[in-house]
Design a protein around this motif. Structure first.
Motif, PDB file in Angstrom:
ATOM      1  N   ASN A   7       0.826  -1.218   0.000  1.00 61.66           N
ATOM      2  CA  ASN A   7       0.000   0.000   0.000  1.00 61.66           C
ATOM      3  C   ASN A   7       0.854   1.261   0.000  1.00 61.66           C
ATOM      4  OD1 ASN A   7      -2.579  -1.000  -0.007  1.00 61.66           O
ATOM      5  ND2 ASN A   7      -2.684  -1.182   2.226  1.00 61.66           N
ATOM      6  N   LEU A   8       1.873   1.265  -0.760  1.00 62.50           N
ATOM      7  CA  LEU A   8       2.741   2.449  -0.826  1.00 62.50           C
ATOM      8  C   LEU A   8       2.014   3.530  -1.635  1.00 62.50           C
ATOM      9  CD1 LEU A   8       5.548   3.431   0.034  1.00 62.50           C
ATOM     10  CD2 LEU A   8       6.417   2.594  -2.150  1.00 62.50           C
ATOM     11  N   PRO A   9       1.755   4.712  -1.025  1.00 61.59           N
ATOM     12  CA  PRO A   9       0.866   5.680  -1.672  1.00 61.59           C
ATOM     13  C   PRO A   9       1.341   6.229  -3.013  1.00 61.59           C
ATOM     14  CG  PRO A   9       1.317   6.338   0.621  1.00 61.59           C
ATOM     15  CD  PRO A   9       2.170   5.144   0.329  1.00 61.59           C
ATOM     16  N   ALA A  10       2.610   6.574  -3.139  1.00 66.64           N
ATOM     17  CA  ALA A  10       3.033   7.258  -4.370  1.00 66.64           C
ATOM     18  C   ALA A  10       4.401   6.750  -4.830  1.00 66.64           C
ATOM     19  CB  ALA A  10       3.090   8.764  -4.119  1.00 66.64           C
ATOM     20  N   PRO A  11       4.679   6.899  -6.114  1.00 65.13           N
ATOM     21  CA  PRO A  11       5.967   6.406  -6.640  1.00 65.13           C
ATOM     22  C   PRO A  11       7.108   7.377  -6.340  1.00 65.13           C
ATOM     23  CG  PRO A  11       4.638   7.293  -8.419  1.00 65.13           C
ATOM     24  CD  PRO A  11       3.802   7.408  -7.186  1.00 65.13           C
ATOM     25  N   ARG A  12       7.255   7.732  -5.075  1.00 63.97           N
ATOM     26  CA  ARG A  12       8.297   8.707  -4.689  1.00 63.97           C
ATOM     27  C   ARG A  12       9.550   7.976  -4.199  1.00 63.97           C
ATOM     28  NH1 ARG A  12       8.326  13.489  -5.144  1.00 63.97           N
ATOM     29  NH2 ARG A  12       9.217  14.052  -3.115  1.00 63.97           N
ATOM     30  N   GLN A  13      10.118   7.169  -5.117  1.00 56.50           N
ATOM     31  CA  GLN A  13      11.324   6.400  -4.787  1.00 56.50           C
ATOM     32  C   GLN A  13      12.392   6.638  -5.859  1.00 56.50           C
ATOM     33  OE1 GLN A  13       8.297   4.445  -5.403  1.00 56.50           O
ATOM     34  NE2 GLN A  13       7.746   5.135  -3.360  1.00 56.50           N
ATOM     35  N   VAL A  14      13.624   6.504  -5.420  1.00 53.84           N
ATOM     36  CA  VAL A  14      14.733   6.417  -6.372  1.00 53.84           C
ATOM     37  C   VAL A  14      15.511   5.148  -6.037  1.00 53.84           C
ATOM     38  CG1 VAL A  14      16.890   7.449  -7.166  1.00 53.84           C
ATOM     39  CG2 VAL A  14      14.955   8.916  -6.657  1.00 53.84           C
ATOM     40  N   ASN A  15      15.760   4.333  -7.058  1.00 53.13           N
ATOM     41  CA  ASN A  15      16.608   3.155  -6.889  1.00 53.13           C
ATOM     42  C   ASN A  15      18.041   3.529  -7.229  1.00 53.13           C
ATOM     43  OD1 ASN A  15      14.637   0.933  -6.484  1.00 53.13           O
ATOM     44  ND2 ASN A  15      13.942   1.495  -8.538  1.00 53.13           N
ATOM     45  N   VAL A  16      18.969   3.009  -6.434  1.00 55.90           N
ATOM     46  CA  VAL A  16      20.376   3.190  -6.776  1.00 55.90           C
ATOM     47  C   VAL A  16      20.967   1.810  -7.005  1.00 55.90           C
ATOM     48  CG1 VAL A  16      22.591   4.127  -6.062  1.00 55.90           C
ATOM     49  CG2 VAL A  16      20.485   5.266  -5.353  1.00 55.90           C
ATOM     50  N   GLY A  17      21.335   1.543  -8.244  1.00 57.39           N
ATOM     51  CA  GLY A  17      21.923   0.248  -8.599  1.00 57.39           C
ATOM     52  C   GLY A  17      23.436   0.373  -8.628  1.00 57.39           C
ATOM     53  N   VAL A  18      24.113  -0.421  -7.797  1.00 58.86           N
ATOM     54  CA  VAL A  18      25.582  -0.370  -7.752  1.00 58.86           C
ATOM     55  C   VAL A  18      26.132  -1.655  -8.365  1.00 58.86           C
ATOM     56  CG1 VAL A  18      27.612  -0.181  -6.251  1.00 58.86           C
ATOM     57  CG2 VAL A  18      25.481   0.998  -5.615  1.00 58.86           C
ATOM     58  N   PHE A  19      26.968  -1.524  -9.388  1.00 58.75           N
ATOM     59  CA  PHE A  19      27.536  -2.702 -10.048  1.00 58.75           C
ATOM     60  C   PHE A  19      28.634  -3.296  -9.160  1.00 58.75           C
ATOM     61  CE2 PHE A  19      26.978  -0.945 -14.721  1.00 58.75           C
ATOM     62  CZ  PHE A  19      25.632  -0.752 -14.489  1.00 58.75           C
ATOM     63  N   LEU A  20      28.439  -4.526  -8.721  1.00 64.88           N
ATOM     64  CA  LEU A  20      29.495  -5.195  -7.947  1.00 64.88           C
ATOM     65  C   LEU A  20      30.420  -5.996  -8.867  1.00 64.88           C
ATOM     66  CD1 LEU A  20      27.599  -6.384  -4.726  1.00 64.88           C
ATOM     67  CD2 LEU A  20      28.733  -4.205  -5.197  1.00 64.88           C
ATOM     68  N   ASP A  21      30.038  -6.090 -10.134  1.00 69.56           N
ATOM     69  CA  ASP A  21      30.888  -6.707 -11.163  1.00 69.56           C
ATOM     70  C   ASP A  21      30.872  -5.803 -12.381  1.00 69.56           C
ATOM     71  OD1 ASP A  21      31.482  -9.442 -10.053  1.00 69.56           O
ATOM     72  OD2 ASP A  21      29.297  -9.515  -9.979  1.00 69.56           O
ATOM     73  N   ASP A  22      31.844  -5.983 -13.256  1.00 65.88           N
ATOM     74  CA  ASP A  22      31.764  -5.295 -14.545  1.00 65.88           C
ATOM     75  C   ASP A  22      30.470  -5.753 -15.210  1.00 65.88           C
ATOM     76  OD1 ASP A  22      34.286  -4.431 -13.940  1.00 65.88           O
ATOM     77  OD2 ASP A  22      35.314  -5.705 -15.413  1.00 65.88           O
ATOM     78  N   VAL A  23      29.731  -4.826 -15.779  1.00 65.66           N
ATOM     79  CA  VAL A  23      28.504  -5.192 -16.479  1.00 65.66           C
ATOM     80  C   VAL A  23      28.723  -5.009 -17.981  1.00 65.66           C
ATOM     81  CG1 VAL A  23      26.064  -4.641 -16.815  1.00 65.66           C
ATOM     82  CG2 VAL A  23      27.020  -4.678 -14.508  1.00 65.66           C
ATOM     83  N   THR A  24      28.501  -6.085 -18.710  1.00 66.36           N
ATOM     84  CA  THR A  24      28.725  -6.079 -20.160  1.00 66.36           C
ATOM     85  C   THR A  24      27.438  -6.521 -20.847  1.00 66.36           C
ATOM     86  OG1 THR A  24      29.348  -8.411 -20.256  1.00 66.36           O
ATOM     87  CG2 THR A  24      31.106  -6.833 -19.711  1.00 66.36           C
ATOM     88  N   GLU A  25      27.482  -6.618 -22.172  1.00 63.15           N
ATOM     89  CA  GLU A  25      26.303  -7.125 -22.883  1.00 63.15           C
ATOM     90  C   GLU A  25      26.113  -8.616 -22.646  1.00 63.15           C
ATOM     91  OE1 GLU A  25      29.230  -6.128 -24.182  1.00 63.15           O
ATOM     92  OE2 GLU A  25      29.252  -6.474 -26.354  1.00 63.15           O
TER      93      GLU A  25
END
Ligand code: HL5
Ligand code: SIN
Ligand code: MN
Length: 271
Positions: A121-139
Protein backbone atom coordinates in the motif's frame (compact mmCIF):
# COMPACT_ATOMS: atom_id res chain seq x y z
CA UNK A 1 28.74 14.83 -5.34
CA UNK A 2 25.88 16.56 -7.09
CA UNK A 3 24.23 15.89 -10.41
CA UNK A 4 24.53 18.59 -13.05
CA UNK A 5 21.39 20.09 -14.54
CA UNK A 6 22.07 18.13 -17.68
CA UNK A 7 22.26 14.86 -15.71
CA UNK A 8 19.09 15.69 -13.81
CA UNK A 9 17.38 16.45 -17.09
CA UNK A 10 18.47 13.07 -18.48
CA UNK A 11 17.15 11.28 -15.39
CA UNK A 12 13.79 13.05 -15.75
CA UNK A 13 13.53 12.30 -19.44
CA UNK A 14 14.82 8.69 -19.51
CA UNK A 15 13.93 7.47 -16.02
CA UNK A 16 17.52 6.37 -15.33
CA UNK A 17 21.05 7.74 -15.28
CA UNK A 18 24.41 5.92 -15.38
CA UNK A 19 27.45 7.29 -13.58
CA UNK A 20 30.50 5.24 -14.47
CA UNK A 21 33.05 4.22 -11.83
CA UNK A 22 31.51 6.19 -8.99
CA UNK A 23 33.11 3.76 -6.52
CA UNK A 24 36.72 2.61 -6.76
CA UNK A 25 38.07 -0.95 -6.86
CA UNK A 26 38.96 -1.08 -3.18
CA UNK A 27 35.39 -0.11 -2.30
CA UNK A 28 33.98 -2.69 -4.69
CA UNK A 29 36.18 -5.36 -3.09
CA UNK A 30 34.90 -4.39 0.36
CA UNK A 31 31.28 -4.66 -0.82
CA UNK A 32 31.90 -8.02 -2.48
CA UNK A 33 33.41 -9.46 0.71
CA UNK A 34 30.49 -8.13 2.73
CA UNK A 35 28.10 -9.79 0.27
CA UNK A 36 29.93 -13.14 0.50
CA UNK A 37 29.87 -12.89 4.30
CA UNK A 38 26.19 -11.98 4.32
CA UNK A 39 25.22 -14.94 2.14
CA UNK A 40 26.36 -17.19 5.00
CA UNK A 41 23.54 -16.02 7.28
CA UNK A 42 20.57 -18.24 6.47
CA UNK A 43 16.96 -17.10 6.57
CA UNK A 44 13.97 -16.14 4.44
CA UNK A 45 15.78 -12.98 3.27
CA UNK A 46 17.90 -15.25 1.07
CA UNK A 47 16.24 -16.27 -2.18
CA UNK A 48 17.68 -19.07 -4.29
CA UNK A 49 17.27 -19.86 -7.97
CA UNK A 50 14.53 -22.37 -8.68
CA UNK A 51 15.73 -25.92 -8.08
CA UNK A 52 19.21 -24.79 -7.08
CA UNK A 53 21.15 -23.62 -4.03
CA UNK A 54 22.51 -20.62 -5.93
CA UNK A 55 21.64 -17.21 -4.51
CA UNK A 56 19.21 -15.26 -6.71
CA UNK A 57 18.73 -12.35 -4.32
CA UNK A 58 19.46 -11.36 -0.75
CA UNK A 59 17.54 -8.68 1.14
CA UNK A 60 18.34 -6.19 3.90
CA UNK A 61 22.10 -6.71 3.98
CA UNK A 62 22.38 -3.11 5.20
CA UNK A 63 20.87 -4.30 8.49
CA UNK A 64 23.55 -6.94 9.00
CA UNK A 65 26.78 -5.64 7.43
CA UNK A 66 28.26 -2.23 8.23
CA UNK A 67 29.71 -1.78 4.74
CA UNK A 68 26.17 -1.56 3.38
CA UNK A 69 24.82 0.42 6.36
CA UNK A 70 27.45 3.05 5.58
CA UNK A 71 27.14 2.84 1.82
CA UNK A 72 23.50 3.98 1.88
CA UNK A 73 24.64 7.13 3.75
CA UNK A 74 27.58 7.76 1.42
CA UNK A 75 27.26 11.27 -0.01
CA UNK A 76 27.87 10.02 -3.56
CA UNK A 77 24.64 8.01 -3.39
CA UNK A 78 22.57 10.04 -0.97
CA UNK A 79 23.15 13.55 -2.37
CA UNK A 80 21.90 12.74 -5.91
CA UNK A 81 18.89 10.90 -4.45
CA UNK A 82 18.03 13.95 -2.34
CA UNK A 83 18.43 16.15 -5.40
CA UNK A 84 16.04 14.01 -7.41
CA UNK A 85 13.51 13.27 -4.68
CA UNK A 86 13.62 15.40 -1.53
CA UNK A 87 15.88 16.01 1.46
CA UNK A 88 14.31 13.50 3.87
CA UNK A 89 14.61 9.98 2.53
CA UNK A 90 15.08 6.53 4.04
CA UNK A 91 15.78 3.04 2.79
CA UNK A 92 12.58 1.32 1.76
CA UNK A 93 14.25 -1.79 0.39
CA UNK A 94 17.79 -3.06 0.02
CA UNK A 95 18.68 -6.06 -2.10
CA UNK A 96 21.50 -7.64 -4.01
CA UNK A 97 20.47 -9.52 -7.12
CA UNK A 98 23.17 -12.04 -7.72
CA UNK A 99 23.13 -13.36 -11.25
CA UNK A 100 25.70 -16.09 -11.22
CA UNK A 101 27.87 -17.16 -14.13
CA UNK A 102 26.46 -19.97 -16.30
CA UNK A 103 22.84 -19.74 -15.26
CA UNK A 104 21.72 -16.66 -13.33
CA UNK A 105 18.07 -16.43 -14.35
CA UNK A 106 16.14 -13.57 -15.97
CA UNK A 107 14.15 -10.84 -14.24
CA UNK A 108 10.92 -10.20 -16.15
CA UNK A 109 9.91 -6.79 -17.52
CA UNK A 110 8.21 -4.79 -14.77
CA UNK A 111 7.70 -1.51 -12.92
CA UNK A 112 8.82 -1.60 -9.27
CA UNK A 113 6.21 0.75 -7.89
CA UNK A 114 3.42 -1.61 -8.92
CA UNK A 115 4.88 -4.30 -6.64
CA UNK A 116 5.04 -1.89 -3.73
CA UNK A 117 1.57 -0.48 -4.30
CA UNK A 118 0.08 -3.97 -4.38
CA UNK A 119 2.08 -5.55 -1.57
CA UNK A 120 2.65 -2.63 0.81
CA UNK A 121 0.00 0.00 0.00
CA UNK A 122 2.74 2.45 -0.83
CA UNK A 123 0.87 5.68 -1.67
CA UNK A 124 3.03 7.26 -4.37
CA UNK A 125 5.97 6.41 -6.64
CA UNK A 126 8.30 8.71 -4.69
CA UNK A 127 11.32 6.40 -4.79
CA UNK A 128 14.73 6.42 -6.37
CA UNK A 129 16.61 3.15 -6.89
CA UNK A 130 20.38 3.19 -6.78
CA UNK A 131 21.92 0.25 -8.60
CA UNK A 132 25.58 -0.37 -7.75
CA UNK A 133 27.54 -2.70 -10.05
CA UNK A 134 29.49 -5.19 -7.95
CA UNK A 135 30.89 -6.71 -11.16
CA UNK A 136 31.76 -5.29 -14.55
CA UNK A 137 28.50 -5.19 -16.48
CA UNK A 138 28.72 -6.08 -20.16
CA UNK A 139 26.30 -7.13 -22.88
CA UNK A 140 27.09 -10.73 -21.92
CA UNK A 141 26.30 -11.10 -18.24
CA UNK A 142 22.65 -10.09 -18.14
CA UNK A 143 22.65 -6.29 -17.77
CA UNK A 144 19.46 -4.56 -16.70
CA UNK A 145 17.63 -3.18 -19.74
CA UNK A 146 15.52 -0.03 -19.34
CA UNK A 147 12.80 1.38 -21.58
CA UNK A 148 13.59 5.11 -21.67
CA UNK A 149 10.61 7.34 -20.94
CA UNK A 150 8.39 4.46 -19.78
CA UNK A 151 8.09 6.09 -16.34
CA UNK A 152 5.92 8.88 -17.72
CA UNK A 153 2.59 7.11 -18.18
CA UNK A 154 1.92 5.68 -14.70
CA UNK A 155 1.49 1.98 -13.97
CA UNK A 156 0.78 -0.20 -16.99
CA UNK A 157 -0.74 -3.05 -14.96
CA UNK A 158 -2.81 -3.08 -11.83
CA UNK A 159 -2.61 -6.55 -10.34
CA UNK A 160 -0.42 -9.47 -9.49
CA UNK A 161 -0.76 -12.74 -11.44
CA UNK A 162 -2.45 -15.61 -9.62
CA UNK A 163 0.54 -17.95 -9.49
CA UNK A 164 3.33 -16.46 -7.42
CA UNK A 165 6.88 -17.30 -8.32
CA UNK A 166 8.23 -16.60 -4.84
CA UNK A 167 6.47 -16.17 -1.53
CA UNK A 168 9.47 -14.51 0.11
CA UNK A 169 9.20 -11.45 -2.10
CA UNK A 170 7.27 -10.34 -5.14
CA UNK A 171 9.15 -11.63 -8.16
CA UNK A 172 8.89 -9.42 -11.28
CA UNK A 173 7.41 -12.48 -13.01
CA UNK A 174 4.25 -11.90 -10.95
CA UNK A 175 3.67 -8.39 -12.35
CA UNK A 176 5.26 -8.75 -15.77
CA UNK A 177 4.27 -6.66 -18.79
CA UNK A 178 2.48 -8.37 -21.67
CA UNK A 179 4.37 -8.80 -24.96
CA UNK A 180 2.06 -6.19 -26.51
CA UNK A 181 2.79 -3.61 -23.81
CA UNK A 182 6.49 -4.22 -24.21
CA UNK A 183 6.43 -3.96 -28.01
CA UNK A 184 4.46 -0.70 -27.88
CA UNK A 185 6.96 0.91 -25.52
CA UNK A 186 10.00 -0.34 -27.36
CA UNK A 187 8.58 0.98 -30.62
CA UNK A 188 8.50 4.44 -29.05
CA UNK A 189 11.96 4.91 -27.62
CA UNK A 190 13.76 1.57 -27.78
CA UNK A 191 15.77 -0.15 -25.06
CA UNK A 192 18.98 0.83 -23.29
CA UNK A 193 21.22 -1.32 -21.10
CA UNK A 194 23.76 0.77 -19.21
CA UNK A 195 27.10 -1.02 -18.98
CA UNK A 196 30.33 -0.20 -17.22
CA UNK A 197 33.03 -1.28 -14.81
CA UNK A 198 32.30 -2.54 -11.31
CA UNK A 199 31.69 0.48 -9.09
CA UNK A 200 29.46 2.18 -11.68
CA UNK A 201 26.05 3.29 -10.46
CA UNK A 202 22.64 3.63 -12.11
CA UNK A 203 20.00 5.85 -10.55
CA UNK A 204 16.57 4.73 -11.73
CA UNK A 205 12.93 5.55 -11.16
CA UNK A 206 10.52 3.14 -9.50
CA UNK A 207 8.22 3.68 -12.49
CA UNK A 208 10.56 2.96 -15.37
CA UNK A 209 10.06 -0.43 -17.05
CA UNK A 210 13.10 -2.70 -16.70
CA UNK A 211 14.11 -6.34 -16.87
CA UNK A 212 17.10 -8.51 -17.65
CA UNK A 213 18.03 -11.70 -19.50
CA UNK A 214 19.68 -14.84 -18.07
CA UNK A 215 23.43 -14.87 -17.62
CA UNK A 216 24.99 -17.61 -19.74
CA UNK A 217 28.45 -16.00 -19.64
CA UNK A 218 31.34 -17.15 -17.45
CA UNK A 219 31.13 -13.88 -15.48
CA UNK A 220 28.83 -13.18 -12.53
CA UNK A 221 26.65 -10.07 -12.43
CA UNK A 222 26.02 -9.02 -8.85
CA UNK A 223 23.87 -5.90 -8.64
CA UNK A 224 23.12 -4.08 -5.41
CA UNK A 225 19.88 -2.09 -5.43
CA UNK A 226 19.12 0.40 -2.65
CA UNK A 227 15.65 1.92 -2.87
CA UNK A 228 15.19 5.27 -1.19
CA UNK A 229 11.68 6.49 -0.39
CA UNK A 230 10.40 9.93 0.59
CA UNK A 231 9.88 9.94 4.38
CA UNK A 232 6.49 11.63 3.81
CA UNK A 233 5.37 8.68 1.69
CA UNK A 234 5.10 5.80 4.17
CA UNK A 235 3.07 2.70 3.37
CA UNK A 236 -0.39 2.56 4.93
CA UNK A 237 0.30 -0.88 6.27
CA UNK A 238 -1.96 -3.67 5.03
CA UNK A 239 -3.46 -6.11 7.52
CA UNK A 240 -0.63 -8.50 6.92
CA UNK A 241 2.41 -6.34 6.34
CA UNK A 242 5.34 -7.97 4.60
CA UNK A 243 8.41 -8.86 6.67
CA UNK A 244 10.94 -6.23 7.56
CA UNK A 245 13.66 -7.72 5.40
CA UNK A 246 11.66 -6.83 2.28
CA UNK A 247 10.07 -3.53 3.44
CA UNK A 248 12.17 -1.61 5.95
CA UNK A 249 10.39 -0.09 8.93
CA UNK A 250 13.11 2.35 9.99
CA UNK A 251 11.93 5.57 8.34
CA UNK A 252 14.29 7.99 10.12
CA UNK A 253 15.67 10.42 7.53
CA UNK A 254 19.17 9.36 6.51
CA UNK A 255 21.98 11.76 7.28
CA UNK A 256 24.94 11.83 4.95
CA UNK A 257 28.28 10.53 6.17
CA UNK A 258 29.70 13.55 4.38
CA UNK A 259 32.42 11.27 3.02
CA UNK A 260 33.00 8.05 1.15
CA UNK A 261 31.93 5.01 3.14
CA UNK A 262 35.42 3.47 3.30
CA UNK A 263 37.42 6.66 3.87
CA UNK A 264 40.54 5.68 5.85
CA UNK A 265 39.09 2.18 6.13
CA UNK A 266 36.63 3.58 8.65
CA UNK A 267 33.20 1.98 9.07
CA UNK A 268 30.56 3.13 11.54
CA UNK A 269 28.62 0.51 13.36
CA UNK A 270 25.13 -0.61 12.47
CA UNK A 271 22.38 1.53 13.94
N1 HL5 B 1 11.14 -7.98 -5.20
C1 HL5 B 1 10.56 -6.69 -4.92
C2 HL5 B 1 9.65 -6.77 -3.69
O1 HL5 B 1 9.36 -5.76 -3.10
C3 HL5 B 1 9.75 -6.17 -6.10
C4 HL5 B 1 10.49 -6.11 -7.39
O2 HL5 B 1 12.43 -5.14 -8.41
C5 HL5 B 1 11.48 -4.97 -7.42
C6 HL5 B 1 9.53 -5.97 -8.53
O3 HL5 B 1 9.21 -7.82 -3.35
C1 SIN C 1 15.05 -6.02 -10.35
O1 SIN C 1 14.41 -5.21 -10.97
O2 SIN C 1 15.05 -6.06 -9.12
C2 SIN C 1 15.88 -7.03 -11.08
C3 SIN C 1 16.79 -6.46 -12.06
C4 SIN C 1 18.02 -7.31 -12.21
O3 SIN C 1 18.66 -7.66 -11.19
O4 SIN C 1 18.41 -7.61 -13.33
MN1 MN D 1 12.84 -3.93 -10.33
Amino acid sequence: MLLSNEQLERYRSDGFLLIESLLDQQEVEALRSAFTRDCKSPGPHLITEEGSARVRAIYASHRRQSEFADLVRDHRLLAPVQQILTKDVYIYQFKINSKSAFGGEKWSWHQDYLAWRIADNLPAPRQVNVGVFLDDVTEFNGPVIYLPGSHHGGMLNDRRSADSKSVQHLDPDDIALTPQQLSDHVARRGMVSPKGPAGSVVFFSSEVVHGSAPNMSPHPRRLLIATYNDVANQPSWPEQPRPEYVVCRDAEPLRSLGRSFLKNGELVSIT
